[in-house]
Design a protein around this motif. Structure first.
Motif, PDB file in Angstrom:
ATOM      1  N   LYS A   4       0.844  -1.198   0.000  1.00 37.14           N
ATOM      2  CA  LYS A   4       0.000   0.000   0.000  1.00 37.14           C
ATOM      3  C   LYS A   4       0.877   1.246   0.000  1.00 37.14           C
ATOM      4  O   LYS A   4       2.024   1.231   0.461  1.00 37.14           O
ATOM      5  CB  LYS A   4      -0.889   0.013   1.254  1.00 37.14           C
ATOM      6  CG  LYS A   4      -1.970  -1.061   1.240  1.00 37.14           C
ATOM      7  CD  LYS A   4      -3.197  -0.582   0.501  1.00 37.14           C
ATOM      8  CE  LYS A   4      -4.378  -1.525   0.712  1.00 37.14           C
ATOM      9  NZ  LYS A   4      -5.602  -1.031   0.047  1.00 37.14           N
ATOM     10  N   HIS A   5       0.308   2.343  -0.493  1.00 28.63           N
ATOM     11  CA  HIS A   5       1.006   3.624  -0.511  1.00 28.63           C
ATOM     12  C   HIS A   5       0.139   4.698   0.141  1.00 28.63           C
ATOM     13  O   HIS A   5      -1.044   4.486   0.399  1.00 28.63           O
ATOM     14  CB  HIS A   5       1.340   4.029  -1.955  1.00 28.63           C
ATOM     15  CG  HIS A   5       2.272   3.083  -2.638  1.00 28.63           C
ATOM     16  ND1 HIS A   5       1.838   2.089  -3.485  1.00 28.63           N
ATOM     17  CD2 HIS A   5       3.614   2.969  -2.571  1.00 28.63           C
ATOM     18  CE1 HIS A   5       2.884   1.413  -3.937  1.00 28.63           C
ATOM     19  NE2 HIS A   5       3.974   1.925  -3.394  1.00 28.63           N
ATOM     20  N   LEU A  52      -2.441  14.700  -9.999  1.00 33.41           N
ATOM     21  CA  LEU A  52      -2.332  13.607  -9.038  1.00 33.41           C
ATOM     22  C   LEU A  52      -2.986  12.319  -9.526  1.00 33.41           C
ATOM     23  O   LEU A  52      -2.481  11.220  -9.251  1.00 33.41           O
ATOM     24  CB  LEU A  52      -2.939  14.048  -7.698  1.00 33.41           C
ATOM     25  CG  LEU A  52      -2.774  13.114  -6.494  1.00 33.41           C
ATOM     26  CD1 LEU A  52      -1.309  12.715  -6.282  1.00 33.41           C
ATOM     27  CD2 LEU A  52      -3.331  13.770  -5.233  1.00 33.41           C
ATOM     28  N   ASN A  53      -4.075  12.425 -10.269  1.00 35.68           N
ATOM     29  CA  ASN A  53      -4.774  11.210 -10.720  1.00 35.68           C
ATOM     30  C   ASN A  53      -3.886  10.271 -11.544  1.00 35.68           C
ATOM     31  O   ASN A  53      -3.921   9.049 -11.331  1.00 35.68           O
ATOM     32  CB  ASN A  53      -6.038  11.575 -11.505  1.00 35.68           C
ATOM     33  CG  ASN A  53      -7.248  11.719 -10.584  1.00 35.68           C
ATOM     34  OD1 ASN A  53      -7.312  11.083  -9.526  1.00 35.68           O
ATOM     35  ND2 ASN A  53      -8.203  12.544 -10.982  1.00 35.68           N
ATOM     36  N   GLN A  58      -0.850   5.175 -11.771  1.00 36.59           N
ATOM     37  CA  GLN A  58       0.461   4.559 -11.969  1.00 36.59           C
ATOM     38  C   GLN A  58       0.800   3.584 -10.847  1.00 36.59           C
ATOM     39  O   GLN A  58       1.458   2.563 -11.072  1.00 36.59           O
ATOM     40  CB  GLN A  58       1.522   5.667 -12.050  1.00 36.59           C
ATOM     41  CG  GLN A  58       2.943   5.163 -12.265  1.00 36.59           C
ATOM     42  CD  GLN A  58       3.963   6.298 -12.211  1.00 36.59           C
ATOM     43  OE1 GLN A  58       3.612   7.478 -12.220  1.00 36.59           O
ATOM     44  NE2 GLN A  58       5.239   5.939 -12.153  1.00 36.59           N
ATOM     45  N   TYR A  59       0.305   3.889  -9.636  1.00 32.56           N
ATOM     46  CA  TYR A  59       0.632   3.044  -8.482  1.00 32.56           C
ATOM     47  C   TYR A  59      -0.563   2.217  -7.987  1.00 32.56           C
ATOM     48  O   TYR A  59      -0.666   1.919  -6.815  1.00 32.56           O
ATOM     49  CB  TYR A  59       1.234   3.898  -7.363  1.00 32.56           C
ATOM     50  CG  TYR A  59       2.659   4.289  -7.676  1.00 32.56           C
ATOM     51  CD1 TYR A  59       3.717   3.426  -7.389  1.00 32.56           C
ATOM     52  CD2 TYR A  59       2.934   5.491  -8.319  1.00 32.56           C
ATOM     53  CE1 TYR A  59       5.024   3.759  -7.709  1.00 32.56           C
ATOM     54  CE2 TYR A  59       4.246   5.841  -8.647  1.00 32.56           C
ATOM     55  CZ  TYR A  59       5.282   4.970  -8.345  1.00 32.56           C
ATOM     56  OH  TYR A  59       6.580   5.302  -8.681  1.00 32.56           O
ATOM     57  N   GLY A  60      -1.468   1.865  -8.914  1.00 29.89           N
ATOM     58  CA  GLY A  60      -2.466   0.844  -8.600  1.00 29.89           C
ATOM     59  C   GLY A  60      -3.886   1.323  -8.402  1.00 29.89           C
ATOM     60  O   GLY A  60      -4.757   0.521  -8.058  1.00 29.89           O
ATOM     61  N   GLY A  61      -4.162   2.618  -8.587  1.00 28.48           N
ATOM     62  CA  GLY A  61      -5.526   3.118  -8.430  1.00 28.48           C
ATOM     63  C   GLY A  61      -5.880   3.367  -6.970  1.00 28.48           C
ATOM     64  O   GLY A  61      -5.121   3.031  -6.059  1.00 28.48           O
ATOM     65  N   PHE A 104     -11.132  11.954  -5.052  1.00 27.35           N
ATOM     66  CA  PHE A 104     -10.168  10.881  -5.284  1.00 27.35           C
ATOM     67  C   PHE A 104     -10.651   9.498  -4.822  1.00 27.35           C
ATOM     68  O   PHE A 104      -9.995   8.494  -5.101  1.00 27.35           O
ATOM     69  CB  PHE A 104      -8.845  11.219  -4.588  1.00 27.35           C
ATOM     70  CG  PHE A 104      -8.182  12.449  -5.151  1.00 27.35           C
ATOM     71  CD1 PHE A 104      -7.543  12.415  -6.380  1.00 27.35           C
ATOM     72  CD2 PHE A 104      -8.215  13.644  -4.453  1.00 27.35           C
ATOM     73  CE1 PHE A 104      -6.932  13.543  -6.908  1.00 27.35           C
ATOM     74  CE2 PHE A 104      -7.616  14.789  -4.967  1.00 27.35           C
ATOM     75  CZ  PHE A 104      -6.976  14.737  -6.194  1.00 27.35           C
ATOM     76  N   LYS A 105     -11.770   9.452  -4.092  1.00 23.21           N
ATOM     77  CA  LYS A 105     -12.297   8.173  -3.580  1.00 23.21           C
ATOM     78  C   LYS A 105     -11.281   7.460  -2.677  1.00 23.21           C
ATOM     79  O   LYS A 105     -11.157   6.226  -2.679  1.00 23.21           O
ATOM     80  CB  LYS A 105     -12.709   7.231  -4.728  1.00 23.21           C
ATOM     81  CG  LYS A 105     -13.582   7.876  -5.792  1.00 23.21           C
ATOM     82  CD  LYS A 105     -14.839   8.477  -5.207  1.00 23.21           C
ATOM     83  CE  LYS A 105     -15.700   9.123  -6.291  1.00 23.21           C
ATOM     84  NZ  LYS A 105     -16.683  10.074  -5.751  1.00 23.21           N
ATOM     85  N   ILE A 106     -10.546   8.250  -1.899  1.00 29.34           N
ATOM     86  CA  ILE A 106      -9.546   7.753  -0.950  1.00 29.34           C
ATOM     87  C   ILE A 106      -9.764   8.496   0.368  1.00 29.34           C
ATOM     88  O   ILE A 106      -9.989   9.711   0.352  1.00 29.34           O
ATOM     89  CB  ILE A 106      -8.110   8.021  -1.464  1.00 29.34           C
ATOM     90  CG1 ILE A 106      -7.856   7.301  -2.797  1.00 29.34           C
ATOM     91  CG2 ILE A 106      -7.056   7.580  -0.435  1.00 29.34           C
ATOM     92  CD1 ILE A 106      -6.549   7.705  -3.475  1.00 29.34           C
ATOM     93  N   PRO A 107      -9.723   7.806   1.530  1.00 32.88           N
ATOM     94  CA  PRO A 107      -9.901   8.503   2.812  1.00 32.88           C
ATOM     95  C   PRO A 107      -8.850   9.598   2.995  1.00 32.88           C
ATOM     96  O   PRO A 107      -7.692   9.422   2.594  1.00 32.88           O
ATOM     97  CB  PRO A 107      -9.708   7.393   3.855  1.00 32.88           C
ATOM     98  CG  PRO A 107      -9.899   6.116   3.117  1.00 32.88           C
ATOM     99  CD  PRO A 107      -9.492   6.354   1.704  1.00 32.88           C
TER     100      PRO A 107
END
Length: 317
Positions: A4-5, A52-53, A58-61, A104-107
Motif C-alpha cells: 500500500k502507498h 495527481l490522478n 500509476q501506483y495501482g488506483g 479521489f475516492k480515498i480517505p
C-alpha cells in the motif's frame, strides 16, 4: 499482498507540493501546483486532480492507497477543515477532507503543517521510536508540534501546540501578523533575527559592524549569519540574543511536556553553533534539576524539500 502507498499533500501560501510515499518513507513521485492561482477551492482541487490522478493510477488506483494526508495552515484535524487561513484566498471554513474524498475516492486526513512535520519526524525522521518529543520549525515563522505518549497534542478544538505564539517577553516586540506583543515568533524566527539586527544597528552606541554596509531593506537572517561567520561582533550579538530567548522558551516547554528530545528544523538551524550554543546554555540554565542534561536537542534529518510531503503522508499510516 500488494504494497500500500500513501499520498502526502503540503499546502503552502504559494505552492502546494504532493507525492506518493511508500511505508518506508520514500517519495516515489512528486509534483507541485500553484496554490493561490485559484479563486475558489473547487478549481484548486480540479488542478490538483489533473496532476495527481495519473500518479494514483500509476501506483495501482485508489484501492492501492491507505489514505491522503494533508498539511495546511489552520487545518482542523477533528473536522477535516481549513478554517480562516490568512494566507489562502479561500475564506471561511473549507471542508477539505470531504472535498478530497469526493474527488479521489480515498480517505483523507489533515492537520496543520507543523503538526504534520511532527508526525513525519516520528514516522520517518530523527524522532523515530520516540513517544515524547517536540518539533520546532525555525523559518519565516516558528512552527511547532508536540507529541506526548505517541500522540500529537491537538486540544479540544484541534489547534493546540502553537508554541510560536507563546509570550516570552511581556509587552515586547509586536508581531506584525497577530498583533501579539513579545511572542516567541517575533524573536526566534528568520524575521525576528532580522528585526533584532535592525534594532541593534539603530542603537546610539554600538560597535562598528559589517551589517552597516547593507541597506535596511536588504538585511536578512542570512546576511546576519554571513557577517557573524566573519567574526562581526554585532551579528554575533544578534544570535546570542536570539539563542537566549529560544533557550528560555525551550526550558518552559520542557517543564510542560517532559520530552525526550526537541527536534529543530528550518532555515535558522543552518546557523549551527552560532545560535545553538546560546540556546542550549539558556535552556539548561533555566531547567529544574530533574530535567537538566536529560533533553536532547536534535536537528531534523529529513530532507527539507521532502519533509512536508513525508509529514503529511505520515498522518494516514
Amino acid at each position: 499482498m500488494k504494497e500500500k502507498h500513501a499520498i502526502g499533500i503540503d499546502v503552502g501560501g504559494t505552492n502546494t507540493k504532493f507525492g506518493i510515499v511508500n511505508k518506508k518513507g520514500v517519495i516515489l513521485v512528486q509534483d507541485r501546483i500553484k496554490t493561490n492561482e485559484h479563486e475558489n477551492v473547487e478549481e484548486f482541487i480540479d488542478d490538483l486532480a489533473e496532476k495527481l490522478n495519473p500518479m494514483i493510477e500509476q501506483y495501482g488506483g485508489p484501492e492501492a492507497f491507505v489514505g491522503i494526508g494533508m498539511g495546511a495552515p489552520n487545518a482542523n484535524y477533528y473536522q477535516g477543515t481549513i478554517e480562516y487561513a490568512a494566507n489562502l484566498k479561500w475564506k471561511g471554513i473549507i471542508p477539505m477532507a470531504e472535498l478530497l474524498e469526493q474527488k479521489f475516492k480515498i480517505p483523507a486526513k489533515l492537520t496543520n503543517d507543523a503538526n504534520a512535520a511532527a508526525v513525519g519526524e516520528m514516522q520517518y525522521g530523527a524522532a523515530k521510536g520516540m513517544k515524547n518529543f517536540i518539533t520546532i520549525t525555525l523559518g519565516t515563522g516558528v512552527g511547532s508540534g508536540i507529541i506526548i505518549d505517541g500522540k500529537i497534542v491537538l486540544g479540544h478544538n484541534g489547534f493546540a501546540g502553537e508554541l510560536g505564539h507563546v509570550i516570552v517577553r511581556n509587552g515586547g516586540r509586536e508581531h506584525k501578523g497577530t498583533g501579539l506583543k513579545g511572542s516567541l515568533e517575533a524573536y526566534a524566527s528568520a524575521t525576528g533575527v532580522r528585526d533584532t539586527a535592525i534594532e541593534l544597528l539603530q542603537e546610539t552606541q554600538h560597535s562598528p559592524s559589517l551589517l552597516e554596509n547593507y541597506p535596511i531593506n536588504e538585511l536578512t537572517s542570512e546576511t546576519v549569519f554571513k557577517c557573524a561567520e566573519q567574526g562581526d561582533s554585532l551579528a554575533n550579538e544578534v544570535f546570542e540574543f536570539t539563542g537566549q530567548i529560544l533557550g528560555e522558551a525551550l526550558a518552559t516547554f520542557v517543564h510542560f511536556s517532559a520530552p525526550e528530545a526537541i527536534v529543530l528544523f528550518g532555515g535558522l538551524t543552518k546557523a549551527g553553533d552560532l545560535i545553538m550554543k546560546p540556546t542550549r546554555q539558556a535552556m539548561e540554565d533555566n531547567l529544574l534539576q530533574v530535567f537538566k542534561n536529560k533533553v536532547k536537542i536534535l536537528y531534523s534529518d529529513l530532507q527539507e524539500a521532502d519533509a512536508a510531503i513525508l509529514g503529511a503522508s505520515a498522518l494516514v499510516w
